[in-house]
Design an enzyme around this catalytic site. Structure first.
Site, mmCIF file in Angstrom:
data_model
loop_
_atom_site.group_PDB
_atom_site.id
_atom_site.type_symbol
_atom_site.label_atom_id
_atom_site.label_comp_id
_atom_site.label_asym_id
_atom_site.label_seq_id
_atom_site.Cartn_x
_atom_site.Cartn_y
_atom_site.Cartn_z
ATOM 1 C CE LYS A 270 -3.706 2.125 2.809
ATOM 2 N NZ LYS A 270 -4.896 1.355 4.222
ATOM 3 C CB SER B 84 -7.972 4.090 3.492
ATOM 4 O OG SER B 84 -6.684 2.969 3.978
ATOM 5 C CB SER C 10 -8.089 0.841 5.726
ATOM 6 O OG SER C 10 -9.371 1.678 5.715
#
Length: 509
Positions: A108, A189, A213
């Site tokens: 990420k 996210s 997330s």
């Protein structure tokens, strides 16, 4: 050397390349697992270069539409060649390698990599910034021989810029899409980590979670996500929201692969003490792979809650509950969280108060450690957003950041909020689990994510099906701190009993 000799050598090179390419074609890249890759490596049917080349070609094909990957590592093929050479040398010497060796992985975009990749949390404000070192989890991946393929996109600033920011949107790349149904919420996210793995642009990825997330995008994109107990994986080098709630975990297509990655990234990190030291006590001797048991559901007590927050109709999960019972699980139905009003206040009020203050403190501390950056504080980020048209402040705002900037450390209000969170955990979730002697509590999708977030508890999401429009949904199993072994048994047992995951269409509908 004669012309004939040169021609013969040239012909041998061509035939050798043809042989390698032919063998690679016999390997099924789509939906491949770590076990599949290992077997192919051992049988000389696959190289890391071929694996990386496949993913690069898939990224080139699908990413312009899905926007799941924000940046590709320009050194990926070099690292693949290095891994292939290491494998040859180790095989000659009969030395075993890590199960992640030579396998590409996405991380990420809020997880620092000390290489040619940016680490930006999706924000243009951090493009060109230089991190002091790899994040703790990236160090462990590199030690295991994994190849950092690139950075997965994400909801900008892990969705902590504005309440109105769409899931999967950031100023650097724009809006990521759900690979199953383009109009469906890709969730955030860790959006790109989930969508990219689902769409076979990578086999494995890392995400981060503060409050949903990992579990939420995994549910929305038909993949497996593990949210570890806070501290079980290092957060050093991760652009933060809250040291109290942040955690790093794997997002993969199978429980087995997610567990393989979890084994590689857990453990002590001197740059994230005392959290990793405390949580290291939970790590079982021999690692987590031993808990991948086909009969993992047998005798497990699983709680089913009343629809506490009204996010989902649990009736659609009734057939799953029947399957769980058939596999030997004991379902404790119609549970209500103890002291529910206290819990709701902790989730919807106290958590927000604490997170706003923690975000400002933790982000400012992270930015000050950067070797180079144009923004050195949250206030600088807010100022940058105002003058950057690409950040779309007029459309999406930055109200969360503005509220966080108003805070001034952990004062009386924040201390009271933290006390309320502690009470809610002890007399809410923990009390319910212990009073009912539950091994896990299960929930539709990621509805339970906010509840386990405030206490740093672990959870695993597993694909559970698709609605009439083709939109995926999952089921989450959560437990008390350190209960990953039990959760893995349950999640693996459920996966083997249902096998609901299917790849997305070539183009999202």
């Amino acid at each position: 050397m004669s012309i004939l000799s040169i021609l013969l050598i040239f012909l041998c090179i061509i035939m050798s390349n043809f042989s390698v390419n032919t063998e690679a074609k016999t390997f099924s890249f789509k939906e491949t697992t770590i076990d599949d890759i290992h077997i192919a490596f051992k049988q000389n049917r696959l190289t890391s270069r071929q694996l990386v080349e496949f993913y690069l070609s898939e990224i080139q094909r699908a990413n312009p539409i899905l926007k799941g990957i924000i940046e590709v590592n320009p050194d990926a093929l070099f690292l693949a060649d290095k891994a292939d050479q290491e494998r040859k040398e180790k095989m000659r010497r009969s030395i075993s390698l890590s199960r992640l060796h030579g396998i590409p992985i996405l991380v990420k975009d809020n997880i620092a990599t000390k290489d040619k990749l940016n680490t930006t949390a999706g924000s243009l404000a951090l493009v060109g910034s230089i991190v002091p070192q790899d994040a703790g989890v990236v160090k462990k991946l590199r030690k295991a021989g994994a190849i950092i393929l690139g950075k997965a996109t994400m909801t900008e600033w892990a969705a902590f810029r504005s309440w109105y920011l769409p899931s999967g949107w950031n100023g650097r790349l724009g809006q990521a899409l759900n690979p199953y149904v383009a109009s469906a919420d890709p969730s955030g996210s860790s959006t790109g980590s989930a969508t990219s793995v689902a769409a076979n642009m990578a086999a494995i990825a890392l995400g981060t979670e503060t409050a949903g997330s990992i579990l939420s995008p995994s549910s929305a994109n038909s993949v497996v996500g593990i949210k570890p107990t806070v501290g079980l994986t290092s957060r050093a080098g991760v652009i933060p929201i809250s040291h109290r709630q942040d955690t790093v975990g794997p997002i993969c297509r199978t429980v087995t692969d997610a567990v393989e990655v979890l084994d590689a990234i857990v453990g002590l990190d001197q740059d994230d003490l005392p959290a990793t030291k405390k949580a290291s006590a939970y790590i079982p001797h021999g690692g987590y792979r031993q808990f991948l048991k086909a009969d993992g559901l047998k005798y497990k007590r699983l709680g089913i809650s009343k629809n506490l927050f009204g996010f989902n109709d649990i009736k659609v999960y009734q057939h799953h509950y029947n399957t769980l019972r058939q596999k030997g699980a004991v379902l404790v139905d119609n549970l209500e969280v103890s002291n529910v009003d206290l819990v709701k206040d902790a989730i919807f009020v106290a958590q927000n108060i604490a997170l706003l203050a923690e975000f400002k403190m933790d982000l400012n501390a992270y930015l000050k450690k950067l070797v180079h950056t144009r923004v050195q504080s949250l206030a600088d980020v807010i100022a940058f957003n105002k003058i950057s048209a690409s950040e779309k402040v007029k459309e999406y705002g930055q109200d969360v950041m503005l509220e966080a900037e108003k805070t001034n450390g952990i004062g009386k209000l924040e201390r009271e909020a933290l006390r309320n969170i502690t009470k809610a955990c002890k007399y809410g979730f923990e009390k319910m689990m212990k009073d009912n002697k539950l091994d896990a509590w299960m929930s539709p999708g990621a509805d339970i994510a906010s509840l386990i977030a405030i206490g740093g508890y672990p959870g695993i999401n597993v694909p559970a099906g698709y609605d009439k429009s083709g939109v995926p949904f999952g089921i989450s199993f959560v437990g008390l701190k350190g209960s990953e072994p039990t959760l893995i048994e349950i999640a693996y047992g459920f996966e083997k009993a249902t096998r609901f995951r299917k790849p997305p269409p070539s183009h999202p509908r």
